[in-house]
Design a protein around this motif. Structure first.
Motif, mmCIF file in Angstrom:
data_model
loop_
_atom_site.group_PDB
_atom_site.id
_atom_site.type_symbol
_atom_site.label_atom_id
_atom_site.label_comp_id
_atom_site.label_asym_id
_atom_site.label_seq_id
_atom_site.Cartn_x
_atom_site.Cartn_y
_atom_site.Cartn_z
ATOM 1 N N LYS A 121 0.825 -1.212 0.000
ATOM 2 C CA LYS A 121 0.000 0.000 0.000
ATOM 3 C C LYS A 121 0.863 1.268 0.000
ATOM 4 C CE LYS A 121 -2.683 0.724 3.471
ATOM 5 N NZ LYS A 121 -3.656 0.560 4.581
ATOM 6 N N ASN A 122 2.023 1.207 0.685
ATOM 7 C CA ASN A 122 2.876 2.395 0.825
ATOM 8 C C ASN A 122 4.122 2.324 -0.037
ATOM 9 O OD1 ASN A 122 1.262 3.511 3.056
ATOM 10 N ND2 ASN A 122 1.975 1.680 4.107
ATOM 11 N N LYS A 123 4.045 1.475 -1.077
ATOM 12 C CA LYS A 123 5.230 1.230 -1.914
ATOM 13 C C LYS A 123 5.798 2.496 -2.543
ATOM 14 C CE LYS A 123 6.604 -1.660 -5.811
ATOM 15 N NZ LYS A 123 6.215 -2.703 -6.741
ATOM 16 N N TYR A 124 4.934 3.414 -2.967
ATOM 17 C CA TYR A 124 5.398 4.597 -3.718
ATOM 18 C C TYR A 124 5.547 5.821 -2.844
ATOM 19 C CZ TYR A 124 4.599 1.503 -7.595
ATOM 20 O OH TYR A 124 4.648 0.425 -8.445
ATOM 21 N N GLU A 125 5.576 5.625 -1.540
ATOM 22 C CA GLU A 125 5.789 6.729 -0.613
ATOM 23 C C GLU A 125 7.189 7.294 -0.793
ATOM 24 O OE1 GLU A 125 3.269 7.885 1.801
ATOM 25 O OE2 GLU A 125 4.749 9.439 1.304
ATOM 26 N N THR A 126 7.283 8.620 -0.849
ATOM 27 C CA THR A 126 8.603 9.228 -1.038
ATOM 28 C C THR A 126 9.019 10.123 0.114
ATOM 29 O OG1 THR A 126 7.488 10.926 -2.337
ATOM 30 C CG2 THR A 126 8.676 9.205 -3.563
ATOM 31 N N SER A 127 8.059 10.645 0.867
ATOM 32 C CA SER A 127 8.409 11.552 1.960
ATOM 33 C C SER A 127 9.175 10.813 3.044
ATOM 34 C CB SER A 127 7.114 12.147 2.527
ATOM 35 O OG SER A 127 7.242 12.336 3.905
ATOM 36 N N ALA A 128 10.390 11.274 3.334
ATOM 37 C CA ALA A 128 11.246 10.617 4.325
ATOM 38 C C ALA A 128 10.566 10.560 5.680
ATOM 39 C CB ALA A 128 12.583 11.337 4.425
ATOM 40 N N GLU A 129 9.838 11.622 6.007
ATOM 41 C CA GLU A 129 9.176 11.689 7.309
ATOM 42 C C GLU A 129 8.083 10.630 7.408
ATOM 43 O OE1 GLU A 129 7.661 15.630 8.237
ATOM 44 O OE2 GLU A 129 6.341 14.667 9.716
ATOM 45 N N LYS A 130 7.298 10.514 6.338
ATOM 46 C CA LYS A 130 6.199 9.524 6.341
ATOM 47 C C LYS A 130 6.751 8.104 6.402
ATOM 48 C CE LYS A 130 2.105 11.671 4.482
ATOM 49 N NZ LYS A 130 2.427 12.667 3.399
ATOM 50 N N ILE A 131 7.855 7.889 5.640
ATOM 51 C CA ILE A 131 8.478 6.558 5.639
ATOM 52 C C ILE A 131 8.918 6.196 7.045
ATOM 53 C CG2 ILE A 131 10.508 5.251 4.863
ATOM 54 C CD1 ILE A 131 10.236 6.672 2.167
ATOM 55 N N GLU A 132 9.519 7.170 7.727
ATOM 56 C CA GLU A 132 9.984 6.959 9.102
ATOM 57 C C GLU A 132 8.825 6.561 10.011
ATOM 58 O OE1 GLU A 132 13.400 7.073 9.155
ATOM 59 O OE2 GLU A 132 12.923 6.131 11.066
ATOM 60 N N LYS A 133 7.707 7.260 9.843
ATOM 61 C CA LYS A 133 6.514 6.963 10.661
ATOM 62 C C LYS A 133 5.998 5.548 10.378
ATOM 63 C CE LYS A 133 4.107 11.075 12.169
ATOM 64 N NZ LYS A 133 3.799 12.306 11.433
ATOM 65 N N LEU A 134 6.002 5.186 9.088
ATOM 66 C CA LEU A 134 5.498 3.858 8.709
ATOM 67 C C LEU A 134 6.404 2.749 9.256
ATOM 68 C CD1 LEU A 134 4.450 4.682 5.042
ATOM 69 C CD2 LEU A 134 2.898 4.009 6.872
ATOM 70 N N ILE A 135 7.725 2.987 9.183
ATOM 71 C CA ILE A 135 8.669 2.000 9.734
ATOM 72 C C ILE A 135 8.432 1.842 11.237
ATOM 73 C CG2 ILE A 135 11.104 1.552 10.261
ATOM 74 C CD1 ILE A 135 11.831 2.743 7.578
ATOM 75 N N PHE A 136 8.236 2.966 11.906
ATOM 76 C CA PHE A 136 7.995 2.935 13.341
ATOM 77 C C PHE A 136 6.745 2.120 13.658
ATOM 78 C CE2 PHE A 136 8.497 4.387 17.602
ATOM 79 C CZ PHE A 136 7.207 4.549 18.107
ATOM 80 N N HIS A 137 5.697 2.351 12.851
ATOM 81 C CA HIS A 137 4.443 1.624 13.050
ATOM 82 C C HIS A 137 4.634 0.118 12.830
ATOM 83 C CE1 HIS A 137 0.218 0.783 13.247
ATOM 84 N NE2 HIS A 137 0.258 0.220 12.052
ATOM 85 N N ALA A 138 5.358 -0.237 11.771
ATOM 86 C CA ALA A 138 5.611 -1.655 11.478
ATOM 87 C C ALA A 138 6.389 -2.313 12.613
ATOM 88 C CB ALA A 138 6.367 -1.792 10.162
ATOM 89 N N GLU A 139 7.391 -1.610 13.135
ATOM 90 C CA GLU A 139 8.172 -2.164 14.244
ATOM 91 C C GLU A 139 7.312 -2.312 15.481
ATOM 92 O OE1 GLU A 139 11.551 0.449 14.367
ATOM 93 O OE2 GLU A 139 12.678 -0.806 12.955
ATOM 94 N N PHE A 140 6.365 -1.388 15.660
ATOM 95 C CA PHE A 140 5.430 -1.496 16.773
ATOM 96 C C PHE A 140 4.580 -2.760 16.633
ATOM 97 C CE2 PHE A 140 2.594 -0.312 20.051
ATOM 98 C CZ PHE A 140 1.303 -0.524 19.600
ATOM 99 N N VAL A 141 4.058 -2.986 15.424
ATOM 100 C CA VAL A 141 3.247 -4.183 15.170
ATOM 101 C C VAL A 141 4.081 -5.437 15.403
ATOM 102 C CG1 VAL A 141 2.017 -5.487 13.409
ATOM 103 C CG2 VAL A 141 1.673 -3.033 13.577
ATOM 104 N N GLU A 142 5.363 -5.388 14.974
ATOM 105 C CA GLU A 142 6.275 -6.518 15.184
ATOM 106 C C GLU A 142 6.366 -6.861 16.673
ATOM 107 O OE1 GLU A 142 10.291 -5.577 14.198
ATOM 108 O OE2 GLU A 142 10.893 -7.666 13.995
ATOM 109 N N LYS A 143 6.527 -5.835 17.496
ATOM 110 C CA LYS A 143 6.645 -6.062 18.942
ATOM 111 C C LYS A 143 5.337 -6.608 19.511
ATOM 112 C CE LYS A 143 10.060 -2.480 19.866
ATOM 113 N NZ LYS A 143 9.784 -1.084 19.462
ATOM 114 N N GLU A 144 4.212 -6.080 19.010
ATOM 115 C CA GLU A 144 2.911 -6.535 19.487
ATOM 116 C C GLU A 144 2.713 -8.011 19.177
ATOM 117 O OE1 GLU A 144 -0.266 -4.418 20.646
ATOM 118 O OE2 GLU A 144 1.634 -3.901 21.607
#
Lengths: 253, 99
Positions: free
Chosen positions: B38-61
């Motif tokens: 869904k976020n494959k074409y995301e280019t904003s570095a800030e948004k990418i950072e937020k998405l990575i953070f969210h994914a890592e959160f889900v990983e921990k959950e």
């Protein structure tokens, strides 16, 4: 610093719904998910914590099983063990092995690897025997502490708390010793992918039961395996007197 | 790009977690790949950072879920000898003392 040996077993995954084979000869294992026995994971975690506290210098994980047990051993290595020993037996042989034969192998491994502590889970969720740790201690003529709630190593002795009916029992035992862990001693870490990859480089020694001087000829014959009876439906009664008379009729009081 | 490597490693780590998912690994992999695609074409570095953070959160959950589920299952199957037995003992002794 001590060397710790920890035994791990590959069992049907705890979350799988067990099915008995139609001929009653055993449980369905083909294409069923297997993983490390949860109590073995707890034992490995305890060993790794000893290493992190700089009490243990090396952890040797060992397993007895078919070639698929290599994955279980790799999980132990991924959790933090340094090297492994894999005693090769095929699945049919493994199914027929008894705790006594396993204990003899475990005892021999503890000797050849010069272990100061031998850790195991209190039981394996497939056999539910809970005998291996105690038997291994007897064969080695080592002190034993089973069902551990906590472990504190003090050089040539250890202070342990054991989970017993009604609470905890605190013991002090001399080492070397055989220790088996219970559920609450720790929360094991998950073997994540990067650690699994690193574990591929760790050494695993392949061993045959004959090398350990143990005969794997079956000594136990499983006659029948059956599912437990289906629980009968409950019955609702109108009042306490009816309840008491029904209980009396059933011979319960 | 550094974030591409991070995202790929994160994806592989999370794929590995799918093996213990209660609805099956296929289900987990499908959800995971859809979420990342869904976020494959995301280019904003800030948004990418937020998405990575969210994914890592889900990983921990997911890891926490696995640990808790296993602990609870073992506890239910193999009994909780300590506190419950002590409680019962205390109640019995108090009942006997009253008699």
């Amino acid at each position: 610093m001590v060397r710790v040996a920890v035994g791990v077993k590959r069992v049907i995954d705890y979350a799988v719904k067990i099915r008995v084979k139609p001929d009653g000869s055993g449980v369905v294992k083909d294409s069923v998910k297997h993983s490390m026995n949860p109590f073995c994971e707890i034992a490995v975690e305890e060993a790794v914590r000893l290493k992190e506290k700089k009490i243990a210098k090396e952890i040797v994980a060992f397993t007895i099983g078919p070639k698929q047990s290599a994955e279980t051993l790799r999980t132990a290595l991924a959790m933090g063990c340094d090297r492994g020993v894999h005693v090769n037996v095929d699945q049919a042989q493994l199914d027929a092995l008894t705790p006594l034969q396993i204990s003899k192998m475990a005892a021999k491994i503890a000797e050849t690897e010069a272990a100061d502590l031998l850790l195991m889970g209190k039981l394996a969720i497939d056999g539910d025997y809970g005998q291996t740790a105690a038997m291994t201690a007897a064969i080695l003529d080592w002190p034993q502490a089973t069902n551990l709630y906590s472990l504190q190593h003090n050089g040539d002795s250890a202070t342990v708390e054991r989970e017993i009916d009604g609470g905890l029992e605190t013991n002090e035992i001399k080492t070397p010793a055989v220790l088996s862990v219970d559920l609450r001693i720790n929360q094991p870490r998950y073997a994540t992918l990067p650690n699994i990859m690193k574990a591929k480089k760790k050494k695993v020694k392949a061993v045959k039961p004959a090398d350990l001087g143990v005969d794997v000829a079956p000594t136990l014959n499983v006659i029948k395996v059956a599912e437990p009876p289906v629980r009968a439906a409950g019955e609702i009664v109108e009042d306490v007197d009816t309840l008491i008379s029904k209980l009396k009729d059933a011979g319960r009081i | 790009m550094a974030s591409r490597v991070r995202v790929l490693e994160l994806y592989k780590r999370m794929l590995w977690l799918g093996q213990d998912w209660h609805q099956g690994q296929a289900h987990f992999t499908k959800s995971l790949s859809n979420a990342f695609r869904k976020n494959k074409y995301e280019t904003s570095a800030e948004k990418i950072e937020k998405l990575i953070f969210h994914a890592e959160f889900v990983e921990k959950e997911v890891l926490a879920l696995y640990q808790l589920k296993k602990y609870r299952s073992m506890k239910n199957r193999y009994g909780d000898h300590g506190s419950y037995a002590v409680e019962c003992q205390r109640i019995m002794e108090a009942a006997r003392a009253d008699v």
